[in-house]
Design a protein around this motif. Structure first.
Motif, PDB file in Angstrom:
ATOM      1  N   LEU A  64      46.162  50.286  46.048  1.00 25.78           N
ATOM      2  CA  LEU A  64      45.251  50.405  47.194  1.00 25.78           C
ATOM      3  C   LEU A  64      45.268  49.155  48.085  1.00 25.78           C
ATOM      4  CD1 LEU A  64      44.312  52.932  45.710  1.00 25.78           C
ATOM      5  CD2 LEU A  64      41.954  52.158  45.906  1.00 25.78           C
ATOM      6  N   GLY A  65      46.102  48.171  47.730  1.00 25.87           N
ATOM      7  CA  GLY A  65      46.220  46.965  48.556  1.00 25.87           C
ATOM      8  C   GLY A  65      45.280  45.851  48.143  1.00 25.87           C
ATOM      9  N   MET A  66      44.687  45.969  46.938  1.00 24.60           N
ATOM     10  CA  MET A  66      43.726  44.959  46.473  1.00 24.60           C
ATOM     11  C   MET A  66      44.330  44.173  45.312  1.00 24.60           C
ATOM     12  SD  MET A  66      40.668  47.747  46.285  1.00 24.60           S
ATOM     13  CE  MET A  66      39.364  46.634  45.831  1.00 24.60           C
ATOM     14  N   GLU A  67      44.324  42.854  45.430  1.00 23.89           N
ATOM     15  CA  GLU A  67      44.933  42.028  44.390  1.00 23.89           C
ATOM     16  C   GLU A  67      43.896  41.523  43.395  1.00 23.89           C
ATOM     17  OE1 GLU A  67      48.006  42.254  44.089  1.00 23.89           O
ATOM     18  OE2 GLU A  67      48.262  43.160  46.074  1.00 23.89           O
ATOM     19  N   LYS A  68      44.308  41.465  42.135  1.00 19.86           N
ATOM     20  CA  LYS A  68      43.413  41.026  41.065  1.00 19.86           C
ATOM     21  C   LYS A  68      42.865  39.617  41.315  1.00 19.86           C
ATOM     22  CE  LYS A  68      43.234  39.896  36.174  1.00 19.86           C
ATOM     23  NZ  LYS A  68      43.966  39.675  34.926  1.00 19.86           N
ATOM     24  N   GLU A  69      43.745  38.705  41.751  1.00 20.03           N
ATOM     25  CA  GLU A  69      43.318  37.317  41.977  1.00 20.03           C
ATOM     26  C   GLU A  69      42.174  37.271  42.981  1.00 20.03           C
ATOM     27  OE1 GLU A  69      46.513  38.336  42.017  1.00 20.03           O
ATOM     28  OE2 GLU A  69      46.899  37.531  40.006  1.00 20.03           O
ATOM     29  N   ALA A  70      42.270  38.076  44.028  1.00 14.40           N
ATOM     30  CA  ALA A  70      41.233  38.093  45.065  1.00 14.40           C
ATOM     31  C   ALA A  70      39.927  38.655  44.497  1.00 14.40           C
ATOM     32  CB  ALA A  70      41.698  38.924  46.254  1.00 14.40           C
ATOM     33  N   LEU A  71      40.046  39.670  43.645  1.00 14.33           N
ATOM     34  CA  LEU A  71      38.845  40.260  43.033  1.00 14.33           C
ATOM     35  C   LEU A  71      38.153  39.256  42.116  1.00 14.33           C
ATOM     36  CD1 LEU A  71      40.373  43.762  42.219  1.00 14.33           C
ATOM     37  CD2 LEU A  71      38.379  43.410  43.687  1.00 14.33           C
ATOM     38  N   VAL A  72      38.958  38.551  41.302  1.00 15.45           N
ATOM     39  CA  VAL A  72      38.396  37.546  40.396  1.00 15.45           C
ATOM     40  C   VAL A  72      37.705  36.451  41.210  1.00 15.45           C
ATOM     41  CG1 VAL A  72      38.956  35.726  38.719  1.00 15.45           C
ATOM     42  CG2 VAL A  72      40.063  37.957  38.530  1.00 15.45           C
ATOM     43  N   GLU A  73      38.394  35.976  42.253  1.00 15.28           N
ATOM     44  CA  GLU A  73      37.849  34.893  43.075  1.00 15.28           C
ATOM     45  C   GLU A  73      36.526  35.299  43.723  1.00 15.28           C
ATOM     46  OE1 GLU A  73      40.749  33.041  45.696  1.00 15.28           O
ATOM     47  OE2 GLU A  73      39.169  32.794  47.202  1.00 15.28           O
ATOM     48  N   ASP A  74      36.493  36.478  44.326  1.00 20.81           N
ATOM     49  CA  ASP A  74      35.258  36.918  44.987  1.00 20.81           C
ATOM     50  C   ASP A  74      34.131  37.152  43.987  1.00 20.81           C
ATOM     51  OD1 ASP A  74      36.682  36.896  47.387  1.00 20.81           O
ATOM     52  OD2 ASP A  74      35.530  38.615  48.139  1.00 20.81           O
ATOM     53  N   PHE A  75      34.499  37.674  42.817  1.00 20.97           N
ATOM     54  CA  PHE A  75      33.468  37.872  41.799  1.00 20.97           C
ATOM     55  C   PHE A  75      32.872  36.533  41.369  1.00 20.97           C
ATOM     56  CE2 PHE A  75      31.849  37.881  37.510  1.00 20.97           C
ATOM     57  CZ  PHE A  75      30.964  38.952  37.534  1.00 20.97           C
ATOM     58  N   MET A  76      33.749  35.570  41.088  1.00 28.38           N
ATOM     59  CA  MET A  76      33.298  34.249  40.640  1.00 28.38           C
ATOM     60  C   MET A  76      32.384  33.593  41.669  1.00 28.38           C
ATOM     61  SD  MET A  76      34.591  33.170  37.712  1.00 28.38           S
ATOM     62  CE  MET A  76      36.004  32.433  36.964  1.00 28.38           C
ATOM     63  N   ILE A  77      32.742  33.727  42.942  1.00 25.87           N
ATOM     64  CA  ILE A  77      31.928  33.126  44.000  1.00 25.87           C
ATOM     65  C   ILE A  77      30.542  33.778  44.032  1.00 25.87           C
ATOM     66  CG2 ILE A  77      31.666  32.862  46.506  1.00 25.87           C
ATOM     67  CD1 ILE A  77      34.786  32.580  46.603  1.00 25.87           C
ATOM     68  N   ALA A  78      30.513  35.108  44.042  1.00 28.03           N
ATOM     69  CA  ALA A  78      29.225  35.814  44.114  1.00 28.03           C
ATOM     70  C   ALA A  78      28.372  35.540  42.871  1.00 28.03           C
ATOM     71  CB  ALA A  78      29.464  37.319  44.283  1.00 28.03           C
ATOM     72  N   TYR A  79      29.011  35.596  41.709  1.00 26.79           N
ATOM     73  CA  TYR A  79      28.262  35.415  40.453  1.00 26.79           C
ATOM     74  C   TYR A  79      27.793  33.967  40.306  1.00 26.79           C
ATOM     75  CZ  TYR A  79      27.101  36.322  35.515  1.00 26.79           C
ATOM     76  OH  TYR A  79      26.447  36.490  34.320  1.00 26.79           O
ATOM     77  N   GLY A  80      28.668  33.039  40.645  1.00 25.47           N
ATOM     78  CA  GLY A  80      28.304  31.614  40.576  1.00 25.47           C
ATOM     79  C   GLY A  80      27.140  31.292  41.510  1.00 25.47           C
ATOM     80  N   GLU A  81      27.189  31.851  42.720  1.00 31.51           N
ATOM     81  CA  GLU A  81      26.092  31.634  43.679  1.00 31.51           C
ATOM     82  C   GLU A  81      24.792  32.209  43.152  1.00 31.51           C
ATOM     83  OE1 GLU A  81      28.376  31.403  47.976  1.00 31.51           O
ATOM     84  OE2 GLU A  81      26.998  33.078  47.600  1.00 31.51           O
ATOM     85  N   ALA A  82      24.889  33.374  42.526  1.00 25.66           N
ATOM     86  CA  ALA A  82      23.692  34.013  41.976  1.00 25.66           C
ATOM     87  C   ALA A  82      23.089  33.139  40.878  1.00 25.66           C
ATOM     88  CB  ALA A  82      24.032  35.400  41.442  1.00 25.66           C
ATOM     89  N   LEU A  83      23.934  32.666  39.978  1.00 25.63           N
ATOM     90  CA  LEU A  83      23.422  31.820  38.886  1.00 25.63           C
ATOM     91  C   LEU A  83      22.797  30.544  39.442  1.00 25.63           C
ATOM     92  CD1 LEU A  83      26.300  32.153  36.218  1.00 25.63           C
ATOM     93  CD2 LEU A  83      24.074  33.324  36.221  1.00 25.63           C
ATOM     94  N   SER A  84      23.404  30.005  40.477  1.00 24.81           N
ATOM     95  CA  SER A  84      22.866  28.802  41.112  1.00 24.81           C
ATOM     96  C   SER A  84      21.507  29.090  41.751  1.00 24.81           C
ATOM     97  CB  SER A  84      23.868  28.296  42.146  1.00 24.81           C
ATOM     98  OG  SER A  84      23.264  27.375  43.006  1.00 24.81           O
ATOM     99  N   ASN A  85      21.388  30.192  42.468  1.00 24.44           N
ATOM    100  CA  ASN A  85      20.106  30.559  43.094  1.00 24.44           C
ATOM    101  C   ASN A  85      19.001  30.745  42.063  1.00 24.44           C
ATOM    102  OD1 ASN A  85      21.289  30.508  45.600  1.00 24.44           O
ATOM    103  ND2 ASN A  85      21.671  32.715  45.666  1.00 24.44           N
ATOM    104  N   ILE A  86      19.377  31.250  40.896  1.00 20.67           N
ATOM    105  CA  ILE A  86      18.389  31.488  39.848  1.00 20.67           C
ATOM    106  C   ILE A  86      17.889  30.173  39.248  1.00 20.67           C
ATOM    107  CG2 ILE A  86      18.150  32.426  37.493  1.00 20.67           C
ATOM    108  CD1 ILE A  86      20.067  34.676  38.410  1.00 20.67           C
ATOM    109  N   GLY A  87      18.762  29.153  39.251  1.00 24.07           N
ATOM    110  CA  GLY A  87      18.323  27.843  38.753  1.00 24.07           C
ATOM    111  C   GLY A  87      19.271  27.168  37.777  1.00 24.07           C
ATOM    112  N   PHE A  88      20.424  27.793  37.491  1.00 25.90           N
ATOM    113  CA  PHE A  88      21.368  27.163  36.564  1.00 25.90           C
ATOM    114  C   PHE A  88      22.061  25.970  37.230  1.00 25.90           C
ATOM    115  CE2 PHE A  88      21.070  31.335  34.439  1.00 25.90           C
ATOM    116  CZ  PHE A  88      20.956  30.921  33.121  1.00 25.90           C
TER     117      PHE A  88
END
Ligand code: PL3
Ligand code: FE2
Ligand code: FE2
Length: 231
Positions: A191-215
């Motif tokens: 479908l034109g979607m690369e795994k590396e890009a998915l991992v990177e975007d997930f890490m950014i979103a999840y990391g930001e969420a954990l940071s907002n929560i207080g970690f």
């Protein structure tokens, strides 16, 4: 960034594309259905926020219908059996946690992990989607940020009391996401979607969420890569 040549080369009506789409489309339809069920359940667990959670659930049902129309538009029949199997482990973990009244674990699974997975996937999909699906997905991803925000806000307000359970739930459930990602890598690529890009975007979103929560940054590094290497 998706390569221009890759976008130009995509034939949305080819047999290969439609075959991959039958699984990816089913995954998002099933994911949205389970998200609906999960927010209804969370509403029962958090009666003072039941109305808000019912509102989120309603959006998930709209998302599901939107993605069903994307499949119909390409004359693809979603492979729902594959999708149910794809989500089964995470689904069981949510169900078990709910049965034990573990609200924090349920919020981590649905509002953090699943929503971040959806946000990463949808953002990577938008530039390589067909015109019809792109419009639908752009509308959907805006809502997913609201869903992530709901979890962040609640967990931030209850951070000290939730921290230990969040660590355990992260350890238990994040490796499942990496395994799920490995299972869709080949289809996503078609479908034109690369795994590396998915991992990177997930890490950014999840990391930001954990940071907002207080970690702390240190906690985030440790937590967000958990299970990535062994997946
Ligand atoms: C929450 O609102 C929805 C949960 C859906 C989870 C979807 C995960 C999708 C992973 C598959 C990667 C390809 C996505 C393609 C987008 C149409
Ligand atoms: Fe959704
Ligand atoms: Fe959502």
């Amino acid at each position: 960034m998706p390569q221009l040549e890759a976008i130009l080369a995509i034939d949305f009506h080819s047999k290969t594309y439609k075959d991959a789409y039958s699984r990816i489309n089913a995954i998002v339809i099933e994911g949205e259905q389970e998200a609906y069920d999960n927010y209804i359940k969370l509403g029962e667990m958090l009666p003072e926020r039941q109305e808000d959670l019912a509102g989120l659930a309603k959006m998930e049902m709209r998302h599901k219908k939107g993605f069903q129309s994307c499949g119909k538009n390409l004359a693809v029949t979603p492979d729902m059996e594959f999708a149910r199997e794809f989500f089964s482990t995470l689904h069981e973990n949510f169900k078990d946690a709910a049965a034990e009244g573990k609200l924090v674990t349920c919020l981590l699974i649905q509002s953090l992990i699943i929503e971040c997975f959806a946000i990463a996937a949808y953002n990577i999909y938008i530039p390589v989607a067909d015109d019809f699906a792109r419009k639908i997905t752009e509308g959907v991803v805006k809502d997913e940020y609201l869903h992530l925000n709901f979890g962040e806000e609640w967990l931030k307000a209850h951070f000290e009391a939730s921290k230990a359970e969040l660590e355990v739930a992260n350890r238990q459930n994040l490796p499942i996401i990496w395994r799920m990602l490995n299972q869709v890598t080949d289809d996503a690529h078609i479908l034109g979607m690369e795994k590396e890009a998915l991992v990177e975007d997930f890490m950014i979103a999840y990391g930001e969420a954990l940071s907002n929560i207080g970690f702390s940054t240190r906690d985030i590094m440790r937590m967000s890569a958990y299970g990535l290497v062994t997946a």
